[in-house]
Design a protein around this motif. Structure first.
Motif, PDB file in Angstrom:
ATOM      1  N   ASP A 188      -8.277  57.732  54.235  1.00 44.98           N
ATOM      2  CA  ASP A 188      -8.584  58.739  55.255  1.00 44.98           C
ATOM      3  C   ASP A 188      -8.650  60.148  54.684  1.00 44.98           C
ATOM      4  O   ASP A 188      -9.141  61.057  55.355  1.00 44.98           O
ATOM      5  N   GLY A 189      -8.122  60.340  53.462  1.00 47.87           N
ATOM      6  CA  GLY A 189      -8.010  61.698  52.951  1.00 47.87           C
ATOM      7  C   GLY A 189      -8.669  61.987  51.623  1.00 47.87           C
ATOM      8  O   GLY A 189      -8.913  63.155  51.301  1.00 47.87           O
ATOM      9  N   ALA A 190      -8.979  60.966  50.828  1.00 52.37           N
ATOM     10  CA  ALA A 190      -9.456  61.215  49.469  1.00 52.37           C
ATOM     11  C   ALA A 190     -10.776  61.979  49.444  1.00 52.37           C
ATOM     12  O   ALA A 190     -10.928  62.973  48.725  1.00 52.37           O
ATOM     13  N   ALA A 191     -11.771  61.538  50.230  1.00 45.55           N
ATOM     14  CA  ALA A 191     -13.073  62.204  50.221  1.00 45.55           C
ATOM     15  C   ALA A 191     -12.963  63.628  50.748  1.00 45.55           C
ATOM     16  O   ALA A 191     -13.573  64.558  50.209  1.00 45.55           O
ATOM     17  N   GLY A 192     -12.169  63.819  51.809  1.00 44.26           N
ATOM     18  CA  GLY A 192     -11.963  65.159  52.334  1.00 44.26           C
ATOM     19  C   GLY A 192     -11.298  66.071  51.333  1.00 44.26           C
ATOM     20  O   GLY A 192     -11.619  67.266  51.232  1.00 44.26           O
ATOM     21  N   MET A 193     -10.368  65.528  50.559  1.00 45.59           N
ATOM     22  CA  MET A 193      -9.712  66.295  49.503  1.00 45.59           C
ATOM     23  C   MET A 193     -10.722  66.734  48.455  1.00 45.59           C
ATOM     24  O   MET A 193     -10.721  67.888  47.997  1.00 45.59           O
ATOM     25  N   CYS A 194     -11.627  65.817  48.072  1.00 44.57           N
ATOM     26  CA  CYS A 194     -12.673  66.150  47.106  1.00 44.57           C
ATOM     27  C   CYS A 194     -13.587  67.255  47.639  1.00 44.57           C
ATOM     28  O   CYS A 194     -13.894  68.225  46.934  1.00 44.57           O
ATOM     29  N   LEU A 195     -14.003  67.130  48.886  1.00 41.34           N
ATOM     30  CA  LEU A 195     -14.877  68.145  49.483  1.00 41.34           C
ATOM     31  C   LEU A 195     -14.177  69.492  49.582  1.00 41.34           C
ATOM     32  O   LEU A 195     -14.782  70.543  49.348  1.00 41.34           O
ATOM     33  N   ALA A 196     -12.885  69.479  49.934  1.00 43.32           N
ATOM     34  CA  ALA A 196     -12.137  70.723  50.042  1.00 43.32           C
ATOM     35  C   ALA A 196     -12.058  71.433  48.696  1.00 43.32           C
ATOM     36  O   ALA A 196     -12.256  72.655  48.599  1.00 43.32           O
ATOM     37  N   GLN A 197     -11.786  70.683  47.650  1.00 47.26           N
ATOM     38  CA  GLN A 197     -11.720  71.289  46.323  1.00 47.26           C
ATOM     39  C   GLN A 197     -13.081  71.830  45.910  1.00 47.26           C
ATOM     40  O   GLN A 197     -13.172  72.916  45.333  1.00 47.26           O
ATOM     41  N   ALA A 198     -14.146  71.099  46.231  1.00 42.35           N
ATOM     42  CA  ALA A 198     -15.491  71.564  45.896  1.00 42.35           C
ATOM     43  C   ALA A 198     -15.848  72.835  46.669  1.00 42.35           C
ATOM     44  O   ALA A 198     -16.608  73.671  46.175  1.00 42.35           O
ATOM     45  N   GLY A 199     -15.289  72.964  47.884  1.00 42.57           N
ATOM     46  CA  GLY A 199     -15.583  74.118  48.716  1.00 42.57           C
ATOM     47  C   GLY A 199     -14.652  75.295  48.523  1.00 42.57           C
ATOM     48  O   GLY A 199     -14.766  76.295  49.241  1.00 42.57           O
ATOM     49  N   GLY A 200     -13.737  75.203  47.565  1.00 43.30           N
ATOM     50  CA  GLY A 200     -12.832  76.308  47.284  1.00 43.30           C
ATOM     51  C   GLY A 200     -11.697  76.454  48.275  1.00 43.30           C
ATOM     52  O   GLY A 200     -11.080  77.521  48.356  1.00 43.30           O
ATOM     53  N   LEU A 201     -11.399  75.391  49.026  1.00 42.84           N
ATOM     54  CA  LEU A 201     -10.283  75.438  49.963  1.00 42.84           C
ATOM     55  C   LEU A 201      -8.993  74.998  49.262  1.00 42.84           C
ATOM     56  O   LEU A 201      -9.017  74.399  48.182  1.00 42.84           O
ATOM     57  N   GLN A 202      -7.874  75.280  49.906  1.00 37.05           N
ATOM     58  CA  GLN A 202      -6.587  74.844  49.402  1.00 37.05           C
ATOM     59  C   GLN A 202      -6.283  73.441  49.916  1.00 37.05           C
ATOM     60  O   GLN A 202      -6.439  73.171  51.106  1.00 37.05           O
ATOM     61  N   VAL A 203      -5.842  72.568  49.024  1.00 29.51           N
ATOM     62  CA  VAL A 203      -5.335  71.246  49.397  1.00 29.51           C
ATOM     63  C   VAL A 203      -3.859  71.238  49.035  1.00 29.51           C
ATOM     64  O   VAL A 203      -3.491  71.307  47.861  1.00 29.51           O
ATOM     65  N   LEU A 204      -3.009  71.149  50.056  1.00 30.08           N
ATOM     66  CA  LEU A 204      -1.574  71.327  49.888  1.00 30.08           C
ATOM     67  C   LEU A 204      -0.820  70.192  50.562  1.00 30.08           C
ATOM     68  O   LEU A 204      -1.392  69.413  51.327  1.00 30.08           O
ATOM     69  N   ASP A 205       0.492  70.117  50.282  1.00 30.17           N
ATOM     70  CA  ASP A 205       1.357  69.330  51.147  1.00 30.17           C
ATOM     71  C   ASP A 205       1.953  70.275  52.179  1.00 30.17           C
ATOM     72  O   ASP A 205       1.662  71.476  52.192  1.00 30.17           O
ATOM     73  N   ARG A 206       2.792  69.752  53.058  1.00 30.23           N
ATOM     74  CA  ARG A 206       3.286  70.571  54.165  1.00 30.23           C
ATOM     75  C   ARG A 206       4.185  71.716  53.706  1.00 30.23           C
ATOM     76  O   ARG A 206       4.432  72.672  54.464  1.00 30.23           O
ATOM     77  N   ASN A 207       4.675  71.650  52.469  1.00 33.24           N
ATOM     78  CA  ASN A 207       5.509  72.721  51.932  1.00 33.24           C
ATOM     79  C   ASN A 207       4.718  73.740  51.130  1.00 33.24           C
ATOM     80  O   ASN A 207       5.299  74.597  50.462  1.00 33.24           O
ATOM     81  N   GLY A 208       3.385  73.631  51.186  1.00 33.12           N
ATOM     82  CA  GLY A 208       2.545  74.611  50.512  1.00 33.12           C
ATOM     83  C   GLY A 208       2.360  74.361  49.033  1.00 33.12           C
ATOM     84  O   GLY A 208       1.902  75.249  48.309  1.00 33.12           O
TER      85      GLY A 208
END
Length: 283
Positions: A226-246
């Protein structure tokens, strides 16, 4: 290996395959899994199709797929540095309803545990139920929507967050700080992948009805498919991918030998969001 060509092949073949199952929803075999999500015969057929296409392109592939994953674990060589994460239909509850369109087929390629390429095909999300494809072909490459580089995000986009929860679950403590900061919250589950896509790129010009953009996505206990592809897209788009503690999460270091590998939490945000918003999720 030409990943872009694989994505083209998957789109060309999955679109009619998914359409053939959508054309006979009345007699589709659908069951409920232990986690109360739905499993249809379409999920199984689509997964088998995707696996075959990947193995044809990458015979040494290590594959982690949602349905029947234990069998697929041994489909490829365990010595490969590449891992393919598959969700054949994300949003099966939407797929089995003829009036709904928020479902998609998802593939993410990891190289040494780092997401480097992603494919998301929502076959009925566009105008007149046309396909919408969102993809990244290589590490450091741009996000493309329907084969064209995605437009830049709006600097004045509204504050919306995808923080969906199961039916009957009361509001969580961190929801109120978001509301206080002016966020509009989506709390009804459709497709986690499409919500992550909407956090990474503006789909509003490509969807009907229009799907607006999110500035934040959060899920606790998120399954890897549910999260791997979204994580890849986020990194490609310059967004932060974090856990709940930042804490930054640049790679996927989960144990793929367990039945359902899960991230304890996934937080995707714009780098410009105030630090107190991120802090609201901290344990």
């Amino acid at each position: 290996m030409d990943v872009g060509a694989l994505w083209d092949d998957l789109q060309d073949t999955l679109t009619p395959l998914l359409g053939s199952f959508r054309a006979r929803l009345d007699d589709l075999d659908v069951s409920t899994k232990a986690d109360q999500t739905l499993l249809s015969e379409a999920d199984l057929a689509v997964q088998e199709h995707i696996v075959a296409k990947i193995l044809a392109a990458d015979p040494g592939a290590h594959i982690v797929a949602e349905e029947g994953r234990q069998t697929l674990e041994s489909a490829g060589s365990t010595t490969s540095n590449r891992t393919w994460i598959i969700d054949p239909i994300d949003g099966t509850a939407q797929f089995v309803r003829p009036d709904r369109v928020e479902f998609c087929s998802v593939v993410c390629l990891l190289d040494q545990r780092r997401p480097v390429a992603a494919f998301v095909l929502a076959p009925e999300l566009g105008p007149e139920r046309s396909p919408v494809r969102v993809s990244v072909d290589e590490a450091g490459g741009p996000i493309a929507v329907n084969g064209r580089v995605a437009a830049a995000r709006s600097a004045t986009e509204p504050l919306r967050a995808s923080v969906t929860r199961s039916s009957g679950v009361p509001p969580r403590p961190w929801e109120q700080p978001l509301l206080d900061a002016g966020f509009e919250l989506k709390t009804r589950t459709t497709s986690q992948t499409l919500d992550m896509v909407r956090t990474c790129v503006d789909l509003s010009a490509h969807t009907e009805p229009v799907l607006t953009q999110f500035a934040l996505f959060y899920r606790p206990n998120q399954k890897v498919w549910d999260g791997a592809a979204g994580m890849c897209l986020a990194q490609a788009g310059g967004l932060q991918v974090l856990d709940r503690n930042g804490i930054d999460r640049p790679i996927i270091d989960l144990d793929f030998s367990v039945p359902e590998p899960q991230f304890p939490s996934t937080l995707v945000t714009l780098p410009s969001l105030p630090k107190e918003i991120v802090a609201a999720f901290a344990e």
